[in-house]
Design an enzyme around this catalytic site. Structure first.
Site, PDB file in Angstrom:
ATOM      1  N   HIS A 258      77.983  47.555  45.715  1.00  0.00           N
ATOM      2  CA  HIS A 258      77.507  46.679  46.165  1.00  0.00           C
ATOM      3  C   HIS A 258      76.181  46.124  46.363  1.00  0.00           C
ATOM      4  CE1 HIS A 258      77.928  41.830  45.498  1.00  0.00           C
ATOM      5  NE2 HIS A 258      78.987  42.879  44.551  1.00  0.00           N
ATOM      6  N   ASP A 314      85.049  46.140  39.626  1.00  0.00           N
ATOM      7  CA  ASP A 314      84.905  46.887  38.075  1.00  0.00           C
ATOM      8  C   ASP A 314      86.275  47.960  37.876  1.00  0.00           C
ATOM      9  OD1 ASP A 314      83.328  44.421  36.726  1.00  0.00           O
ATOM     10  OD2 ASP A 314      81.567  45.269  37.624  1.00  0.00           O
TER      11      ASP A 314
HETATM   12  N1  ACO Z   1      76.630  55.449  41.810  1.00  0.00           N
HETATM   13  C1  ACO Z   1      75.427  56.536  42.488  1.00  0.00           C
HETATM   14  N2  ACO Z   1      74.943  56.077  42.790  1.00  0.00           N
HETATM   15  C2  ACO Z   1      74.138  54.412  43.629  1.00  0.00           C
HETATM   16  C3  ACO Z   1      75.109  53.806  43.257  1.00  0.00           C
HETATM   17  C4  ACO Z   1      76.576  54.164  42.208  1.00  0.00           C
HETATM   18  N3  ACO Z   1      77.008  53.365  41.990  1.00  0.00           N
HETATM   19  N4  ACO Z   1      75.308  52.184  43.449  1.00  0.00           N
HETATM   20  C5  ACO Z   1      74.336  52.606  44.259  1.00  0.00           C
HETATM   21  N5  ACO Z   1      73.681  54.100  44.176  1.00  0.00           N
HETATM   22  C6  ACO Z   1      72.856  54.541  44.951  1.00  0.00           C
HETATM   23  C7  ACO Z   1      71.367  54.410  44.003  1.00  0.00           C
HETATM   24  O1  ACO Z   1      70.567  55.330  43.056  1.00  0.00           O
HETATM   25  C8  ACO Z   1      69.936  54.215  45.417  1.00  0.00           C
HETATM   26  O2  ACO Z   1      69.827  55.160  45.721  1.00  0.00           O
HETATM   27  P1  ACO Z   1      68.720  55.581  45.793  1.00  0.00           P
HETATM   28  O3  ACO Z   1      68.349  54.941  47.762  1.00  0.00           O
HETATM   29  O4  ACO Z   1      68.288  56.871  46.665  1.00  0.00           O
HETATM   30  O5  ACO Z   1      67.602  55.275  44.838  1.00  0.00           O
HETATM   31  C9  ACO Z   1      71.186  53.342  46.073  1.00  0.00           C
HETATM   32  O6  ACO Z   1      72.686  54.071  45.817  1.00  0.00           O
HETATM   33  C10 ACO Z   1      70.459  52.084  46.713  1.00  0.00           C
HETATM   34  O7  ACO Z   1      70.991  51.575  45.212  1.00  0.00           O
HETATM   35  P2  ACO Z   1      70.658  50.241  45.274  1.00  0.00           P
HETATM   36  O8  ACO Z   1      70.644  49.497  43.488  1.00  0.00           O
HETATM   37  O9  ACO Z   1      69.534  49.822  45.581  1.00  0.00           O
HETATM   38  O10 ACO Z   1      71.801  49.564  45.683  1.00  0.00           O
HETATM   39  P3  ACO Z   1      72.448  48.171  45.665  1.00  0.00           P
HETATM   40  O11 ACO Z   1      73.403  47.668  47.192  1.00  0.00           O
HETATM   41  O12 ACO Z   1      71.561  46.941  45.338  1.00  0.00           O
HETATM   42  O13 ACO Z   1      72.665  48.507  44.214  1.00  0.00           O
HETATM   43  C11 ACO Z   1      74.497  47.942  42.185  1.00  0.00           C
HETATM   44  C12 ACO Z   1      74.239  47.257  44.022  1.00  0.00           C
HETATM   45  C13 ACO Z   1      73.097  47.881  41.143  1.00  0.00           C
HETATM   46  C14 ACO Z   1      75.806  47.554  42.030  1.00  0.00           C
HETATM   47  C15 ACO Z   1      74.572  49.269  41.943  1.00  0.00           C
HETATM   48  O14 ACO Z   1      75.157  49.472  43.220  1.00  0.00           O
HETATM   49  C16 ACO Z   1      75.153  50.196  41.059  1.00  0.00           C
HETATM   50  O15 ACO Z   1      74.358  50.618  39.692  1.00  0.00           O
HETATM   51  N6  ACO Z   1      76.651  50.639  40.801  1.00  0.00           N
HETATM   52  C17 ACO Z   1      77.017  51.101  39.299  1.00  0.00           C
HETATM   53  C18 ACO Z   1      77.107  49.586  38.452  1.00  0.00           C
HETATM   54  C19 ACO Z   1      78.386  48.438  39.148  1.00  0.00           C
HETATM   55  O16 ACO Z   1      79.303  49.454  38.304  1.00  0.00           O
HETATM   56  N7  ACO Z   1      77.805  46.883  39.068  1.00  0.00           N
HETATM   57  C20 ACO Z   1      78.989  46.250  38.985  1.00  0.00           C
HETATM   58  C21 ACO Z   1      78.457  45.461  39.875  1.00  0.00           C
HETATM   59  S1  ACO Z   1      79.851  44.366  40.123  1.00  0.00           S
HETATM   60  C22 ACO Z   1      79.092  43.014  39.492  1.00  0.00           C
HETATM   61  O17 ACO Z   1      78.605  42.359  39.187  1.00  0.00           O
HETATM   62  C23 ACO Z   1      79.961  42.538  39.224  1.00  0.00           C
END
Ligand code: ACO
Length: 387
Positions: A258, A314
């Protein structure tokens, strides 16, 4: 080199009185009240009133609000007829986005008046579930089920979708799900709604745009993707291998992570317990598989990137809705059924905020990194001279 705030992380763009997230403590507050308390003691209708009007309703106010919702639940017959012209395999989020925008063609929109905006908000909150349920009936070749004035908001949707009145336990579970999804500060779809409203576009247009933003898999679309993942894995013994492979290939595990919470999302905690209880009853494997995905992703994230990661809203809603026999591609529309309350509250705040600083038209800045041919610009060549 100047550091940019990619994705506007942590940038404060407006004041809001509607909700607050404490990402460190894992708390979500609606208008001053902890959501955990609201899930225990209030209904979705009371929560919607709270988010819209900044106070919990008394008995008379709630009765009046419910009466307005009952009146507004029906959608125009012509709209139902128009739905019949859509491809039966069309994505329910595309259909919802289109028909929410189309509401403006059926109902007059008073742009400048706050009171009229509350009427539009109630119209949307009441009609979004009817639109989703009607489409589900139409695409399956079934007769549309009209809303039942004796049923709650939660029970009505399940009834209109399936044709069966839910038992009180199922109704309560679904009501809690709706409370949990109703608002979440400046998430992608709410920011979209506010941004569109900041141009003074009307509420149907702003909510339709928000539905588009919600549909993406990094936002609300993740709950459908989670269920696809559960079905693809299918067996708890296969979880570890599956998650490790996905993460080592750089893919994201849906339902995990998140942008704001640095600890457990409080909504995920409630949904996890609901999913656990329901699975004990139904004997479905989906809760156990989901929990294993959670544990494996946490440990792989630590191993591969040295970082913490937690489930978001989710992860457990997917198995919960599946066990409630809700078609998987309605997971995200259900999110919209609830979140439309937050969108409407934010649109009203965006347009009619009384205290300074008042919101202004959103207009961020971009850095131009395109073609540069010197201060005079590039030499223009007419079509016949271009190679
Ligand atoms: N699985 C694997 N790796 C992940 C995940 C995940 N679900 N989420 C983040 N990471 C990793 C990224 O690859 C990244 O790695 P890096 O630093 O080596 O590049 C690091 O963690 C940080 O990722 P960001 O996208 O910068 O983190 P952020 O906290 O901004 O991302 C997000 C939030 C977009 C929700 C992300 O966690 C994600 O893509 N999750 C999966 C999709 C999801 O479940 N979305 C629903 C969110 S809740 C909602 O909107 C209702």
């Amino acid at each position: 080199m100047e550091t940019k705030n990619i994705g506007l992380r942590g940038i404060e763009v407006a004041d809001t009185r509607i909700s607050n997230i404490d990402g460190e403590k894992g708390k979500l507050i609606y208008r001053g009240y902890d959501i955990l308390e609201l899930t225990k003691n209030s209904t979705f209708e009371e929560t919607a009133y709270l988010l819209l009007y900044d106070k919990l309703p008394n008995r008379n106010q709630l009765d009046e609000f419910n009466a307005k919702l009952i009146d507004a639940r029906f959608i125009p017959k012509q709209m139902q007829k128009n739905m019949g012209n859509w491809r039966k395999d069309a994505d329910p989020m595309d259909m919802l986005q289109a028909f929410v925008a189309a509401l403006a063609g059926y109902y007059d929109e008073e742009f400048a008046n706050k009171e009229a905006s509350y009427d539009k908000a109630i119209n949307l909150i009441a009609k979004v579930p009817t639109i989703v349920a009607s489409w589900n009936r139409i695409r399956n070749g079934l007769d549309i089920v009209d809303p039942d004035p004796t049923l709650s908001h939660a029970a009505n949707f399940l009834y209109m979708m399936s044709g069966k009145r839910p038992d009180p336990e199922v109704e309560k579970i679904f009501d809690v799900c709706l409370i949990l999804h109703a608002d979440h500060t400046f998430n992608a779809s709410t920011f979209t709604a506010r941004q569109v409203a900041s141009t003074r576009a009307h509420m149907y247009s702003a909510c339709s745009a928000a539905i588009g933003a919600l549909s993406g898999e990094l936002h609300g679309g993740a709950n459908t993707e989670v269920m696809k993942m559960l079905l693809e894995i299918g067996d708890i013994e296969k979880v570890e291998e599956w998650v490790k492979k996905e993460m080592s290939e750089g893919n994201r595990i849906m339902g995990m992570g998140h942008a704001v919470y640095k600890t457990y999302d409080p909504r995920a905690q409630v949904l996890k317990e609901l999913s656990r209880k329901l699975a004990e009853k139904t004997k479905d494997p989906w809760f156990d598989i989901t929990e294993k995905i959670e544990v494996t992703t946490i440990s792989e994230m630590k191993k591969q990137k040295g970082k913490d990661i937690y489930p978001n809203v989710d992860l457990y809603s997917a198995s919960l809705y599946y066990m409630l026999k809700i078609p998987m591609d309605l997971n995200t529309p259900i999110f919209a059924i609830s979140r439309v309350v937050g969108w409407a509250a934010h649109i009203i705040e965006e347009k009619f905020a009384e205290a300074a600083p008042k919101p202004a038209l959103y207009r961020p800045k971009a850095t131009y990194v395109g073609k540069y041919c010197g201060p005079e610009g590039c030499e223009y060549q007419t079509l016949d001279l271009r190679k």
